[in-house]
Design a protein around this motif. Structure first.
Motif, PDB file in Angstrom:
ATOM      1  N   GLY A  51       0.821  -1.211   0.000  1.00  0.00           N
ATOM      2  CA  GLY A  51       0.000   0.000   0.000  1.00  0.00           C
ATOM      3  C   GLY A  51       0.852   1.258   0.000  1.00  0.00           C
ATOM      4  N   TYR A  52       1.887   1.296   0.855  1.00  0.00           N
ATOM      5  CA  TYR A  52       2.771   2.460   0.889  1.00  0.00           C
ATOM      6  C   TYR A  52       3.346   2.734  -0.501  1.00  0.00           C
ATOM      7  N   LEU A  53       3.901   1.680  -1.123  1.00  0.00           N
ATOM      8  CA  LEU A  53       4.648   1.855  -2.367  1.00  0.00           C
ATOM      9  C   LEU A  53       3.740   2.220  -3.530  1.00  0.00           C
ATOM     10  N   ARG A  54       2.527   1.704  -3.546  1.00  0.00           N
ATOM     11  CA  ARG A  54       1.588   2.107  -4.587  1.00  0.00           C
ATOM     12  C   ARG A  54       1.238   3.596  -4.431  1.00  0.00           C
ATOM     13  N   ARG A  55       1.082   4.026  -3.206  1.00  0.00           N
ATOM     14  CA  ARG A  55       0.779   5.435  -2.963  1.00  0.00           C
ATOM     15  C   ARG A  55       1.969   6.321  -3.359  1.00  0.00           C
ATOM     16  N   MET A  56       3.170   5.864  -3.067  1.00  0.00           N
ATOM     17  CA  MET A  56       4.366   6.641  -3.379  1.00  0.00           C
ATOM     18  C   MET A  56       4.650   6.710  -4.879  1.00  0.00           C
ATOM     19  N   PHE A  57       4.497   5.540  -5.563  1.00  0.00           N
ATOM     20  CA  PHE A  57       5.041   5.431  -6.912  1.00  0.00           C
ATOM     21  C   PHE A  57       4.021   5.155  -8.022  1.00  0.00           C
ATOM     22  N   MET A  58       2.839   4.672  -7.691  1.00  0.00           N
ATOM     23  CA  MET A  58       1.890   4.291  -8.732  1.00  0.00           C
ATOM     24  C   MET A  58       0.765   5.290  -8.911  1.00  0.00           C
ATOM     25  N   GLU A  59       0.296   5.868  -7.807  1.00  0.00           N
ATOM     26  CA  GLU A  59      -0.886   6.711  -7.872  1.00  0.00           C
ATOM     27  C   GLU A  59      -0.542   8.188  -8.053  1.00  0.00           C
ATOM     28  N   ASP A  60      -1.367   8.867  -8.805  1.00  0.00           N
ATOM     29  CA  ASP A  60      -1.226  10.308  -9.022  1.00  0.00           C
ATOM     30  C   ASP A  60      -2.118  11.031  -8.025  1.00  0.00           C
ATOM     31  N   ILE A  61      -1.521  11.470  -6.929  1.00  0.00           N
ATOM     32  CA  ILE A  61      -2.277  12.105  -5.847  1.00  0.00           C
ATOM     33  C   ILE A  61      -1.835  13.565  -5.740  1.00  0.00           C
ATOM     34  N   PRO A  62      -2.704  14.499  -6.052  1.00  0.00           N
ATOM     35  CA  PRO A  62      -2.314  15.916  -6.073  1.00  0.00           C
ATOM     36  C   PRO A  62      -1.719  16.410  -4.765  1.00  0.00           C
ATOM     37  N   THR A  63      -2.187  15.857  -3.626  1.00  0.00           N
ATOM     38  CA  THR A  63      -1.744  16.366  -2.330  1.00  0.00           C
ATOM     39  C   THR A  63      -0.562  15.599  -1.750  1.00  0.00           C
ATOM     40  N   PHE A  64      -0.060  14.595  -2.454  1.00  0.00           N
ATOM     41  CA  PHE A  64       1.066  13.812  -1.938  1.00  0.00           C
ATOM     42  C   PHE A  64       2.010  13.454  -3.081  1.00  0.00           C
ATOM     43  N   LYS A  65       3.168  14.100  -3.112  1.00  0.00           N
ATOM     44  CA  LYS A  65       4.185  13.830  -4.124  1.00  0.00           C
ATOM     45  C   LYS A  65       5.443  13.355  -3.407  1.00  0.00           C
ATOM     46  N   PHE A  66       5.704  12.063  -3.468  1.00  0.00           N
ATOM     47  CA  PHE A  66       6.820  11.496  -2.718  1.00  0.00           C
ATOM     48  C   PHE A  66       8.140  11.713  -3.446  1.00  0.00           C
ATOM     49  N   ASP A  67       9.112  12.248  -2.710  1.00  0.00           N
ATOM     50  CA  ASP A  67      10.436  12.473  -3.285  1.00  0.00           C
ATOM     51  C   ASP A  67      11.527  12.088  -2.287  1.00  0.00           C
ATOM     52  N   GLY A  68      11.206  11.111  -1.428  1.00  0.00           N
ATOM     53  CA  GLY A  68      12.169  10.648  -0.438  1.00  0.00           C
ATOM     54  C   GLY A  68      12.764   9.314  -0.841  1.00  0.00           C
ATOM     55  N   LEU A  69      12.990   8.457   0.148  1.00  0.00           N
ATOM     56  CA  LEU A  69      13.542   7.127  -0.104  1.00  0.00           C
ATOM     57  C   LEU A  69      12.674   6.075   0.561  1.00  0.00           C
TER      58      LEU A  69
END
Length: 334
Positions: free
Chosen positions: A200-218
């Protein structure tokens, strides 16, 4: 993908491994948008005495024939009525009478949710689970003992699309994904089906286009399983490696196929020790570390981290207390 027929403990079975994944060419749009507006996670919307009645949407075997046991990816339709956040769990009440309490319903069983709040269809109507069928073998006969089978896991793995399922929850705050800092570092350690919340974490970070969450960490995933046939969601994770090499790391420990430097089995804690300098440096810089899987995984991991800390001239108990105080330490074992 069809697999060949294999013999497993006195019975011949034909197995099919199905990847519960379709590679997206671009990030996937999600809806409804109101799933991002809540400031607190939903908790215990449905209780044991009044569960929500969901519907099984699909059940797919996701391990190969040489995996020890069977693991299924199960999607349940809740019609958007049981919203949850990444890292939470649902309770499932299997049908039937509790064998330990005649006349009473079966006990609830908690399962970590293996999808984001939008589900596998990205519309907020489903939740997914990674379930290993629990079976027990009689040591004298070498045969399966049907009187001791895992009631809930067998119910779920044997379910068919359209079957009804009793849902409680969602529950849990320990494994919620902190999103305040989009550049945060996250170290995720899993054994077996403990991979569920990290999917779930990784899909949210890398798969989904979420306007309010743009992951740029590790995001750094350590996964421990028995063998190659036991790998769960492997194709999905390897695609993240190709698409986001600066933001994702993926290290696997195959206990029955790999050997460590001393010739012993490659357990997940040994893999962590190989990268211990980097892991401890990230923790010192504020990284979050998560552990999910069987309860028996933690003593070996704790011993390894303690040994590494001592070698660095640190007191592990003091360091652990600091990690907990800073809310960097997240553990969910069963």
């Amino acid at each position: 993908m069809k697999w060949t027929t294999s013999r497993r403990r006195f019975q011949r079975v034909t197995t099919v491994k199905v990847e519960a994944y379709t590679k997206p060419y671009t990030k996937v749009a999600t809806f409804p948008g109101q799933l991002e507006t809540a400031t607190e996670p939903p908790l215990n919307t449905y209780k044991n005495k009044e569960p929500y009645i969901g519907t099984i949407k699909s059940v797919k075997r996701i391990v190969g024939p040489n995996a020890p046991g069977e693991t299924c990816h199960i999607v349940i339709d809740h019609e958007g009525n049981v919203p949850y956040w990444e890292g939470q769990s649902y309770g499932i009440i299997p049908p039937g009478e509790n064998p330990k309490k005649p006349g009473m319903p079966n006990s609830v069983r908690l399962y970590s949710i293996a999808s984001t709040r939008y589900g596998d269809d990205f519309d907020g109507r489903t939740a997914s689970f990674c379930v290993r069928r629990a079976v027990y073998w009689d040591p004298e006969t070498g045969k399966e003992d049907p009187s001791k089978k895992g009631i809930c896991s067998n119910f779920l793995c044997d379910s068919k699309p359209g079957d009804k399922v009793q849902i409680t929850g969602p529950s849990g705050k320990v494994m919620l994904l902190p999103e305040e800092d989009s550049k945060a570092k996250h170290i995720m350690v899993a054994t077996g089906t403990g991979i569920a919340p990290y999917r779930g974490y990784l899909r949210r970070m890398f798969m989904e286009d979420i306007p309010t969450f743009k992951f740029d960490g590790l995001a750094w995933l350590f996964l421990g399983v028995a063998n190659t046939d036991s790998l769960l969601y492997d194709a999905e994770f390897k695609d993240y490696l190709k698409m986001y090499p600066d933001n994702f790391r993926y290290d696997i420990a195959l206990s029955r196929e790999q050997r460590n430097a001393s010739g012993g089995k490659m357990y997940v804690q040994v893999k962590i020790e190989e990268y211990s300098e980097e892991v401890f440096k990230l923790l010192d810089e504020g990284a979050h570390i998560y552990f999910c899987g069987l309860r028996g995984m933690m003593p070996g991991i704790q011993d390894t981290l303690s040994r590494v800390a001592n070698a660095r001239g640190e007191n592990w108990e003091t360091k652990l207390a600091t990690l907990k105080k800073n809310k960097q330490w997240h553990v969910e074992v069963y």
